[in-house]
Design an enzyme around this catalytic site. Structure first.
Site, short mmCIF file in Angstrom:
data_model
loop_
_atom_site.label_atom_id
_atom_site.label_comp_id
_atom_site.label_asym_id
_atom_site.label_seq_id
_atom_site.Cartn_x
_atom_site.Cartn_y
_atom_site.Cartn_z
N TYR A 112 0.85 -1.20 0.00
CA TYR A 112 0.00 0.00 0.00
C TYR A 112 0.88 1.25 0.00
O TYR A 112 1.71 1.44 0.90
CB TYR A 112 -0.92 0.03 1.21
CG TYR A 112 -1.98 -1.05 1.25
CD1 TYR A 112 -2.26 -1.85 0.15
CD2 TYR A 112 -2.71 -1.29 2.41
CE1 TYR A 112 -3.24 -2.84 0.20
CE2 TYR A 112 -3.68 -2.27 2.48
CZ TYR A 112 -3.93 -3.06 1.37
OH TYR A 112 -4.89 -4.04 1.43
N ARG A 133 -14.00 9.49 -3.69
CA ARG A 133 -12.88 8.67 -4.16
C ARG A 133 -12.86 8.57 -5.68
O ARG A 133 -11.81 8.65 -6.31
CB ARG A 133 -12.95 7.28 -3.55
CG ARG A 133 -11.85 6.33 -4.02
CD ARG A 133 -11.83 5.05 -3.22
NE ARG A 133 -11.46 5.32 -1.84
CZ ARG A 133 -11.50 4.40 -0.87
NH1 ARG A 133 -11.91 3.18 -1.14
NH2 ARG A 133 -11.15 4.71 0.36
#
Length: 336
Positions: free
Chosen positions: A54, A228
């Site tokens: 990530y 998002r």
């Protein structure tokens, strides 16, 4: 907050757990990320999930900094290994012994801890013998660097084979981390029955379908500012929204059902996945502290069977159920 056992183990985790995919060191600044983690702690969340891949390992750093000062025994920290890290050389990904053993050391350093509660194989590695991978994971457990092991997005057959080896090695394989929500139910046909039989439970990601089930994406309208899908990391989500207008229309029909229970759409979606008795936790992320506070309120909600049936009727063929998609969407070779 309520807590559930993870698999057949004695480990309890918060049924709403905090995940930092797409947020920490990526979509939001570090100070906001820290505020979100603290809001999660304030809401009673004790379980935090990340991965070495990530934000190219930066997400682990941010999570470690956000949890600094907390009593280590009072939180559960999960991370994963498989996707490329570092300079992305030939051994910088996958589940070879070399990459797994090196990756756990990197993760522990970035997280600022001596051990993780759960170490997960982020995908299945078709290029490494499963026995090699499982022995590496077993050695990590014996070294005290991880307490339990898990997998993510593995097929039922892969999970069964891994569990057999884990049992031979006397290490606790207790979890799978798949995508699961009202619209994406591919684990229900094969993975869930297999895991239920083997004493393995699910930690599910994307319970709100990356925001689609929040109801904020309206059919035929522009993407909401700050969402998002409208962000620099949301291109794929924006494409999906543009191509699934009928699904967006059906999602809007869920609003009265959520209202019947006094829930927001997001809370309703999270509560829905937690009705599955093989799900130990729903992973939720946040770009603002108030999001995590609101989503945590889905803990302990019980949805009546009649409403569960109405969800199925409303969503109809927008629901994806094909169990073969777990294998079809998995990498067929190492991505490095």
């Amino acid at each position: 907050m309520e807590f559930r056992y993870l698999g057949g183990s004695g480990l309890k985790i918060s049924e709403i757990s905090y995940g930092n995919w797409l947020t920490h060191a990526s979509q939001i600044d570090s100070d906001v990320a820290v505020a979100c983690v603290h809001a999660a702690l304030d809401a009673g969340i004790t379980t935090f999930d990340t991965a070495d891949a990530y934000a190219d390992a930066a997400a682990e750093v941010v999570l470690g900094e956000a949890l600094a000062g907390q009593r280590r025994e009072s939180v559960e920290i999960f991370t994963k290994v498989y996707w490329p890290t570092g300079p992305k050389g030939p051994n910088d990904c996958g589940l070879s012994r070399k990459h797994v053993m090196e990756s756990i050391n990197g993760s522990l350093k970035r997280l600022g801890t001596d051990y993780v509660d759960l170490y997960q194989a982020h995908r299945y590695d078709t290029e490494t013998p499963l026995a090699e991978t499982m022995l590496a994971f077993a050695d990590i457990v014996r070294q005290g660097k991880a307490l339990y092991i898990g997998v993510s997005e593995w097929t039922a057959d892969q999970i069964r084979a891994a569990k057999a080896l884990a049992d031979e090695l006397h290490v606790p394989l207790i979890s799978n981390q798949p995508q699961y929500n009202m619209l994406w139910r591919v684990i229900e046909g094969e993975v869930v029955p297999t895991c239920r039989e083997l004493g393995i439970s699910q930690i599910v990601w994307s319970p709100i379908a990356q925001g689609i089930l929040s109801g904020k994406y309206l059919p035929g309208q522009d993407l909401p500012a700050g969402s998002r899908a409208a962000s620099r990391v949301g291109a794929n989500l924006a494409e999906r929204i543009a191509s699934e207008q009928q699904t967006l229309e059906r999602v809007q029909l869920l609003k009265p059902m959520a209202a019947e229970l006094g829930l927001t759409m997001a809370q309703f979606a999270i509560a829905w996945v937690l009705q599955n008795d093989n799900v130990s936790a729903a992973l939720v992320g946040a770009s603002r502290p108030e999001q995590i506070t609101s989503n945590a309120a889905a803990a302990g909600v019980r949805i009546p069977a009649e409403l569960m049936a109405r969800v199925d009727q409303v969503l109809g063929d927008s629901v994806v159920r094909d169990p073969a998609l777990t294998a079809k969407r998995a990498p067929q070779q190492r991505p490095c």
